[in-house]
Design a protein around this motif. Structure first.
Motif, PDB file in Angstrom:
ATOM      1  N   LEU A  39      22.705   4.355  43.418  1.00 25.53           N
ATOM      2  CA  LEU A  39      23.103   2.964  43.644  1.00 25.53           C
ATOM      3  C   LEU A  39      23.359   2.243  42.329  1.00 25.53           C
ATOM      4  CD1 LEU A  39      20.711   1.884  46.551  1.00 25.53           C
ATOM      5  CD2 LEU A  39      23.206   2.038  46.641  1.00 25.53           C
ATOM      6  N   GLY A  40      22.469   2.429  41.362  1.00 25.33           N
ATOM      7  CA  GLY A  40      22.636   1.765  40.081  1.00 25.33           C
ATOM      8  C   GLY A  40      23.852   2.236  39.317  1.00 25.33           C
ATOM      9  N   SER A  41      24.324   3.456  39.605  1.00 29.20           N
ATOM     10  CA  SER A  41      25.499   4.013  38.933  1.00 29.20           C
ATOM     11  C   SER A  41      26.797   3.626  39.620  1.00 29.20           C
ATOM     12  CB  SER A  41      25.401   5.543  38.874  1.00 29.20           C
ATOM     13  OG  SER A  41      24.261   5.962  38.166  1.00 29.20           O
ATOM     14  N   GLU A  42      26.762   3.537  40.952  1.00 36.08           N
ATOM     15  CA  GLU A  42      27.991   3.366  41.717  1.00 36.08           C
ATOM     16  C   GLU A  42      28.287   1.922  42.102  1.00 36.08           C
ATOM     17  OE1 GLU A  42      30.168   5.808  42.371  1.00 36.08           O
ATOM     18  OE2 GLU A  42      28.900   7.090  41.123  1.00 36.08           O
ATOM     19  N   ASP A  56      10.938  12.357  43.634  1.00 35.05           N
ATOM     20  CA  ASP A  56      12.202  13.084  43.448  1.00 35.05           C
ATOM     21  C   ASP A  56      12.736  13.033  42.023  1.00 35.05           C
ATOM     22  OD1 ASP A  56      12.096  13.737  46.147  1.00 35.05           O
ATOM     23  OD2 ASP A  56      13.370  12.051  46.725  1.00 35.05           O
ATOM     24  N   LYS A  57      12.706  11.869  41.412  1.00 35.05           N
ATOM     25  CA  LYS A  57      13.163  11.725  40.031  1.00 35.05           C
ATOM     26  C   LYS A  57      12.465  10.521  39.435  1.00 35.05           C
ATOM     27  CE  LYS A  57      17.380  12.114  37.299  1.00 35.05           C
ATOM     28  NZ  LYS A  57      18.847  12.275  37.347  1.00 35.05           N
ATOM     29  N   SER A  58      11.842  10.683  38.284  1.00 29.33           N
ATOM     30  CA  SER A  58      11.045   9.595  37.724  1.00 29.33           C
ATOM     31  C   SER A  58      11.921   8.427  37.296  1.00 29.33           C
ATOM     32  CB  SER A  58      10.247  10.095  36.508  1.00 29.33           C
ATOM     33  OG  SER A  58      11.088  10.257  35.386  1.00 29.33           O
ATOM     34  N   GLY A  59      11.311   7.240  37.278  1.00 32.27           N
ATOM     35  CA  GLY A  59      12.035   6.059  36.845  1.00 32.27           C
ATOM     36  C   GLY A  59      12.543   6.175  35.423  1.00 32.27           C
ATOM     37  N   LEU A  60      11.786   6.843  34.575  1.00 27.90           N
ATOM     38  CA  LEU A  60      12.208   7.019  33.188  1.00 27.90           C
ATOM     39  C   LEU A  60      13.470   7.881  33.111  1.00 27.90           C
ATOM     40  CD1 LEU A  60      11.179   6.048  30.433  1.00 27.90           C
ATOM     41  CD2 LEU A  60      10.037   8.254  30.174  1.00 27.90           C
ATOM     42  N   GLU A  61      13.530   8.926  33.931  1.00 25.13           N
ATOM     43  CA  GLU A  61      14.735   9.760  33.977  1.00 25.13           C
ATOM     44  C   GLU A  61      15.931   8.979  34.516  1.00 25.13           C
ATOM     45  OE1 GLU A  61      13.739  14.267  34.944  1.00 25.13           O
ATOM     46  OE2 GLU A  61      12.703  12.907  36.334  1.00 25.13           O
ATOM     47  N   VAL A  62      15.670   8.155  35.532  1.00 26.74           N
ATOM     48  CA  VAL A  62      16.740   7.335  36.110  1.00 26.74           C
ATOM     49  C   VAL A  62      17.284   6.368  35.066  1.00 26.74           C
ATOM     50  CG1 VAL A  62      17.258   5.554  37.816  1.00 26.74           C
ATOM     51  CG2 VAL A  62      15.874   7.541  38.467  1.00 26.74           C
ATOM     52  N   LEU A  63      16.385   5.686  34.372  1.00 25.46           N
ATOM     53  CA  LEU A  63      16.799   4.738  33.347  1.00 25.46           C
ATOM     54  C   LEU A  63      17.588   5.448  32.248  1.00 25.46           C
ATOM     55  CD1 LEU A  63      16.758   1.935  32.022  1.00 25.46           C
ATOM     56  CD2 LEU A  63      14.477   2.484  31.121  1.00 25.46           C
ATOM     57  N   ALA A  68      22.590   6.585  29.380  1.00 26.83           N
ATOM     58  CA  ALA A  68      23.476   7.629  28.867  1.00 26.83           C
ATOM     59  C   ALA A  68      24.893   7.456  29.396  1.00 26.83           C
ATOM     60  CB  ALA A  68      22.941   9.008  29.242  1.00 26.83           C
ATOM     61  N   ALA A  69      25.009   6.863  30.604  1.00 27.43           N
ATOM     62  CA  ALA A  69      26.316   6.611  31.209  1.00 27.43           C
ATOM     63  C   ALA A  69      26.868   5.241  30.815  1.00 27.43           C
ATOM     64  CB  ALA A  69      26.216   6.716  32.730  1.00 27.43           C
ATOM     65  N   ASN A  70      26.224   4.594  29.829  1.00 26.38           N
ATOM     66  CA  ASN A  70      26.661   3.277  29.323  1.00 26.38           C
ATOM     67  C   ASN A  70      26.580   2.188  30.388  1.00 26.38           C
ATOM     68  OD1 ASN A  70      27.280   4.188  26.650  1.00 26.38           O
ATOM     69  ND2 ASN A  70      29.191   5.046  27.427  1.00 26.38           N
ATOM     70  N   ILE A  71      25.658   2.343  31.316  1.00 24.52           N
ATOM     71  CA  ILE A  71      25.385   1.277  32.290  1.00 24.52           C
ATOM     72  C   ILE A  71      24.349   0.355  31.669  1.00 24.52           C
ATOM     73  CG2 ILE A  71      24.431   0.767  34.582  1.00 24.52           C
ATOM     74  CD1 ILE A  71      25.532   3.548  35.434  1.00 24.52           C
ATOM     75  N   ASP A  72      24.757  -0.866  31.354  1.00 23.46           N
ATOM     76  CA  ASP A  72      23.885  -1.756  30.589  1.00 23.46           C
ATOM     77  C   ASP A  72      23.255  -2.852  31.435  1.00 23.46           C
ATOM     78  OD1 ASP A  72      26.103  -3.300  31.075  1.00 23.46           O
ATOM     79  OD2 ASP A  72      26.368  -3.976  29.003  1.00 23.46           O
ATOM     80  N   GLY A  94      15.457   1.861  26.971  1.00 26.69           N
ATOM     81  CA  GLY A  94      16.480   0.856  27.242  1.00 26.69           C
ATOM     82  C   GLY A  94      16.114  -0.210  28.234  1.00 26.69           C
ATOM     83  N   ALA A  95      14.844  -0.277  28.656  1.00 25.10           N
ATOM     84  CA  ALA A  95      14.428  -1.351  29.565  1.00 25.10           C
ATOM     85  C   ALA A  95      14.436  -2.686  28.819  1.00 25.10           C
ATOM     86  CB  ALA A  95      13.041  -1.073  30.122  1.00 25.10           C
ATOM     87  N   ASP A  96      14.639  -3.768  29.559  1.00 19.33           N
ATOM     88  CA  ASP A  96      14.690  -5.106  28.966  1.00 19.33           C
ATOM     89  C   ASP A  96      13.347  -5.821  29.027  1.00 19.33           C
ATOM     90  OD1 ASP A  96      17.860  -5.844  28.602  1.00 19.33           O
ATOM     91  OD2 ASP A  96      17.505  -4.432  30.231  1.00 19.33           O
ATOM     92  N   ASP A  97      12.489  -5.413  29.953  1.00 19.65           N
ATOM     93  CA  ASP A  97      11.171  -6.025  30.089  1.00 19.65           C
ATOM     94  C   ASP A  97      10.325  -5.105  30.959  1.00 19.65           C
ATOM     95  OD1 ASP A  97       9.085  -7.810  29.854  1.00 19.65           O
ATOM     96  OD2 ASP A  97      10.070  -9.454  30.917  1.00 19.65           O
ATOM     97  N   TYR A  98       9.041  -5.404  31.063  1.00 22.80           N
ATOM     98  CA  TYR A  98       8.165  -4.603  31.912  1.00 22.80           C
ATOM     99  C   TYR A  98       7.135  -5.515  32.559  1.00 22.80           C
ATOM    100  CZ  TYR A  98       4.506  -5.058  28.387  1.00 22.80           C
ATOM    101  OH  TYR A  98       3.563  -5.570  27.529  1.00 22.80           O
ATOM    102  N   LEU A  99       6.545  -5.015  33.633  1.00 18.76           N
ATOM    103  CA  LEU A  99       5.487  -5.721  34.335  1.00 18.76           C
ATOM    104  C   LEU A  99       4.523  -4.682  34.882  1.00 18.76           C
ATOM    105  CD1 LEU A  99       4.662  -8.610  35.101  1.00 18.76           C
ATOM    106  CD2 LEU A  99       5.940  -8.349  37.220  1.00 18.76           C
TER     107      LEU A  99
END
Length: 222
Positions: A39-42, A56-63, A68-72, A94-99
């Protein structure tokens, strides 16, 4: 404004989605890393809330895949309260903030608003264009010294998106993507109805139409 919420906690995502909708956001939800990454890519979002502990896939891998795909798209990561190393890894990825979990939903909403403001170069929750002022927190707008007007959910999303991109020509498709949620019918004619409502509130010249191209806020010096 349209958000993506990626978390496998069904109770949390249901509650958060309600809170974010009340704050004036259209919200899409994914419950695992694979769907979230897709969803975040498309699709186009104004910000993403991403849990790092996903199946299935960690959030760190997703980010990492997004960056890597230049999705900012701005990303707020959710981590375990004591997982300081996850916060560091997320920010470096590349995260902008955390909670940290658990958290107060009002704080998450406030942090998201701050991220979006920074992206748009705004200092606070008040947007201005000419004589029109939008109070993002109260979802009210006024023209000049007139009393504030409460906006419907769609009116607010539409006006906020236009005011966060002042002077830029925005197509009906783009407006629909940032105003409606996935299950809602994205009828371009309905967008025109809401644009005309805003013109009725703030003046017929407040929003300019470019036939076949879209809309923009009319330059204040024109």
């Amino acid at each position: 404004m349209r958000l993506l919420l990626v978390d496998d906690d069904l109770e949390l995502t249901t509650s958060l989605r309600d809170s974010l909708r009340k704050a004036g956001y259209a919200v899409e939800v994914a419950h695992d890393g694979i769907d979230g990454e897709f969803l975040g890519s498309e699709e186009t979002f104004d910000a993403i809330v991403l849990d790092l502990g996903l199946p299935d896939k960690s959030g760190l891998e997703v980010l990492g895949a997004w960056r890597a795909a230049n999705i900012d798209t701005p990303v707020l990561i959710l981590t375990g309260r004591d997982a300081w190393h996850e916060r560091v890894d997320g920010l470096r990825a590349g995260a902008d903030d955390y909670l940290g979990k658990p958290f107060h939903e009002a704080e998450l909403v406030a942090r998201l608003e701050a991220i979006i403001r920074r992206r748009a170069g705004k200092a606070d929750n008040t947007l201005e264009w000419g004589e029109v002022t939008l109070d993002v927190e109260r979802q009210q707008a006024r023209i000049g010294e007139q009393p504030p007007r409460a906006l419907t959910r769609i009116e607010f999303r539409l006006l906020r998106y236009l005011m966060l991109h002042p002077g830029r020509l925005i197509s009906k498709t783009e407006l629909g993507d940032h105003v409606y949620e996935e299950e809602q019918q994205k009828d371009s004619n309905v967008i025109e109805v809401y644009v005309n409502r805003l013109r009725h509130y703030f003046g017929k010249d407040f929003i300019e139409t470019r036939r076949g191209q879209g809309y923009r806020l009319r330059p204040v010096d024109s």
